[in-house]
Write a protein that holds these residues in place. Structure first.
Motif, PDB file in Angstrom:
ATOM      1  N   UNK A  54      75.911  19.671  39.229  1.00  0.00           N
ATOM      2  CA  UNK A  54      75.430  18.642  39.742  1.00  0.00           C
ATOM      3  C   UNK A  54      75.824  17.269  38.760  1.00  0.00           C
ATOM      4  N   UNK A  55      75.834  16.176  39.076  1.00  0.00           N
ATOM      5  CA  UNK A  55      75.596  14.927  38.513  1.00  0.00           C
ATOM      6  C   UNK A  55      74.682  13.700  38.884  1.00  0.00           C
ATOM      7  N   UNK A  56      74.190  13.182  37.804  1.00  0.00           N
ATOM      8  CA  UNK A  56      73.380  12.368  38.184  1.00  0.00           C
ATOM      9  C   UNK A  56      72.908  11.343  37.790  1.00  0.00           C
ATOM     10  N   UNK A  57      73.224   9.971  37.602  1.00  0.00           N
ATOM     11  CA  UNK A  57      73.042   8.691  37.414  1.00  0.00           C
ATOM     12  C   UNK A  57      72.016   8.154  37.903  1.00  0.00           C
ATOM     13  N   UNK A  58      71.536   7.373  37.109  1.00  0.00           N
ATOM     14  CA  UNK A  58      70.359   6.322  38.124  1.00  0.00           C
ATOM     15  C   UNK A  58      70.493   4.672  37.912  1.00  0.00           C
ATOM     16  N   UNK A  67      79.311   5.119  33.225  1.00  0.00           N
ATOM     17  CA  UNK A  67      80.260   5.856  33.101  1.00  0.00           C
ATOM     18  C   UNK A  67      81.209   6.227  32.390  1.00  0.00           C
ATOM     19  N   UNK A  68      80.262   7.059  31.314  1.00  0.00           N
ATOM     20  CA  UNK A  68      80.460   8.047  31.097  1.00  0.00           C
ATOM     21  C   UNK A  68      80.793   9.042  31.283  1.00  0.00           C
ATOM     22  N   UNK A  69      79.580   9.241  32.115  1.00  0.00           N
ATOM     23  CA  UNK A  69      79.561  10.339  32.837  1.00  0.00           C
ATOM     24  C   UNK A  69      79.906  10.508  33.945  1.00  0.00           C
ATOM     25  N   UNK A  70      80.014   9.435  34.624  1.00  0.00           N
ATOM     26  CA  UNK A  70      81.599   9.789  35.566  1.00  0.00           C
ATOM     27  C   UNK A  70      82.943   9.978  35.023  1.00  0.00           C
ATOM     28  N   UNK A  71      82.903   9.267  34.031  1.00  0.00           N
ATOM     29  CA  UNK A  71      84.525  10.029  33.465  1.00  0.00           C
ATOM     30  C   UNK A  71      84.163  11.406  32.812  1.00  0.00           C
ATOM     31  N   UNK A  72      83.355  11.694  32.573  1.00  0.00           N
ATOM     32  CA  UNK A  72      83.375  13.137  32.129  1.00  0.00           C
ATOM     33  C   UNK A  72      83.480  14.411  33.163  1.00  0.00           C
ATOM     34  N   UNK A  73      82.973  13.166  34.968  1.00  0.00           N
ATOM     35  CA  UNK A  73      83.082  14.208  35.249  1.00  0.00           C
ATOM     36  C   UNK A  73      84.404  13.952  36.287  1.00  0.00           C
ATOM     37  N   UNK A  74      85.004  12.868  36.232  1.00  0.00           N
ATOM     38  CA  UNK A  74      86.766  13.645  36.447  1.00  0.00           C
ATOM     39  C   UNK A  74      87.346  14.303  35.786  1.00  0.00           C
ATOM     40  N   UNK A  75      87.098  13.564  34.386  1.00  0.00           N
ATOM     41  CA  UNK A  75      87.721  14.884  33.541  1.00  0.00           C
ATOM     42  C   UNK A  75      87.802  16.388  33.305  1.00  0.00           C
ATOM     43  N   UNK A  76      86.565  16.815  34.278  1.00  0.00           N
ATOM     44  CA  UNK A  76      86.072  18.365  34.168  1.00  0.00           C
ATOM     45  C   UNK A  76      86.759  18.701  35.338  1.00  0.00           C
ATOM     46  N   UNK A  77      87.183  18.218  36.475  1.00  0.00           N
ATOM     47  CA  UNK A  77      87.394  18.715  37.935  1.00  0.00           C
ATOM     48  C   UNK A  77      88.965  17.591  37.636  1.00  0.00           C
ATOM     49  N   UNK A  92      96.416   1.492  29.330  1.00  0.00           N
ATOM     50  CA  UNK A  92      96.086   1.040  30.125  1.00  0.00           C
ATOM     51  C   UNK A  92      95.703   2.049  31.420  1.00  0.00           C
ATOM     52  N   UNK A  93      95.561   2.993  30.974  1.00  0.00           N
ATOM     53  CA  UNK A  93      95.619   4.308  32.206  1.00  0.00           C
ATOM     54  C   UNK A  93      93.642   4.381  31.808  1.00  0.00           C
ATOM     55  N   UNK A  94      93.601   4.135  30.367  1.00  0.00           N
ATOM     56  CA  UNK A  94      91.643   4.481  30.486  1.00  0.00           C
ATOM     57  C   UNK A  94      90.815   2.956  31.012  1.00  0.00           C
ATOM     58  N   UNK A  95      91.945   2.144  31.304  1.00  0.00           N
ATOM     59  CA  UNK A  95      91.653   0.744  31.270  1.00  0.00           C
ATOM     60  C   UNK A  95      91.198   0.654  33.279  1.00  0.00           C
ATOM     61  N   UNK A  96      92.666   1.293  33.301  1.00  0.00           N
ATOM     62  CA  UNK A  96      92.593   1.034  34.665  1.00  0.00           C
ATOM     63  C   UNK A  96      91.411   1.790  35.307  1.00  0.00           C
ATOM     64  N   UNK A  97      91.209   3.451  34.488  1.00  0.00           N
ATOM     65  CA  UNK A  97      90.283   4.057  35.093  1.00  0.00           C
ATOM     66  C   UNK A  97      88.707   4.118  35.715  1.00  0.00           C
ATOM     67  N   UNK A  98      88.505   2.743  34.060  1.00  0.00           N
ATOM     68  CA  UNK A  98      87.501   2.723  33.967  1.00  0.00           C
ATOM     69  C   UNK A  98      87.033   1.378  35.446  1.00  0.00           C
ATOM     70  N   UNK A  99      88.138   1.240  35.135  1.00  0.00           N
ATOM     71  CA  UNK A  99      87.599  -0.956  35.973  1.00  0.00           C
ATOM     72  C   UNK A  99      87.710   0.183  37.730  1.00  0.00           C
ATOM     73  N   UNK A 100      88.465   0.999  38.240  1.00  0.00           N
ATOM     74  CA  UNK A 100      87.925   1.497  38.903  1.00  0.00           C
ATOM     75  C   UNK A 100      86.669   2.012  39.074  1.00  0.00           C
ATOM     76  N   UNK A 101      86.062   2.917  37.940  1.00  0.00           N
ATOM     77  CA  UNK A 101      84.982   3.184  38.033  1.00  0.00           C
ATOM     78  C   UNK A 101      83.906   2.340  37.727  1.00  0.00           C
ATOM     79  N   UNK A 102      83.850   1.200  37.357  1.00  0.00           N
ATOM     80  CA  UNK A 102      83.299   0.225  37.679  1.00  0.00           C
ATOM     81  C   UNK A 102      82.238  -0.214  38.588  1.00  0.00           C
ATOM     82  N   UNK A 103      84.087  -0.335  40.144  1.00  0.00           N
ATOM     83  CA  UNK A 103      83.994  -1.551  40.403  1.00  0.00           C
ATOM     84  C   UNK A 103      83.347  -0.304  41.911  1.00  0.00           C
ATOM     85  N   UNK A 104      83.522   0.857  41.443  1.00  0.00           N
ATOM     86  CA  UNK A 104      82.317   1.873  42.507  1.00  0.00           C
ATOM     87  C   UNK A 104      81.862   2.326  42.718  1.00  0.00           C
ATOM     88  N   UNK A 105      80.527   1.674  41.385  1.00  0.00           N
ATOM     89  CA  UNK A 105      79.589   1.176  40.664  1.00  0.00           C
ATOM     90  C   UNK A 105      78.533   0.239  41.343  1.00  0.00           C
TER      91      UNK A 105
END
Length: 109
Positions: A54-58, A67-77, A92-105
């Motif tokens: 279980x992962x939770x953010x507020x 972002x760090x919690x979601x990034x860790x969840x993506x790496x763990x899985x 560039x790979x890191x930037x793309x993943x971070x940008x996608x997470x920000x878009x999701x949030x």
């Protein structure tokens, strides 16, 4: 000229694949719980359940923590390659993943 266009096309496909994989993973696994404390104050929590973990953010967590919690969840899985949070922010790979997470949030919160 043809090589340059081919390289751009390949890079675009790769980034679209990263974006699609990350966004699909997040969209399929999240649940929003909203608590109205007052008429003025709304509190949202995003919950993810992935293979029994279980992962939770507020909304009161800062953006970097979210972002760090979601990034860790993506790496763990094994959705993304391991990314060191502190080594190279210009990757560039890191930037793309971070940008996608920000878009999701921004869509969900």
């Amino acid at each position: 000229m043809v090589n340059r266009n081919l390289i751009r096309h390949i890079l675009k496909e790769e980034t679209e694949d990263i974006d699609r994989n990350v966004m699909n993973f997040l969209m399929r696994r999240y649940e929003v719980k909203e608590i109205n404390i007052d008429d003025q104050i709304r509190f949202k929590r995003l919950h993810f359940e992935v293979d029994g973990d279980f992962y939770s953010i507020g909304t009161f967590d800062n953006k970097k923590r979210q972002i760090r919690l979601i990034l860790n969840m993506l790496e763990d899985n094994n959705v993304t390659e391991p990314i060191d949070n502190f080594s190279n922010e210009n990757n560039p790979y890191r930037q793309k993943v971070i940008r996608t997470i920000k878009k999701f949030l921004s869509q969900v919160m």
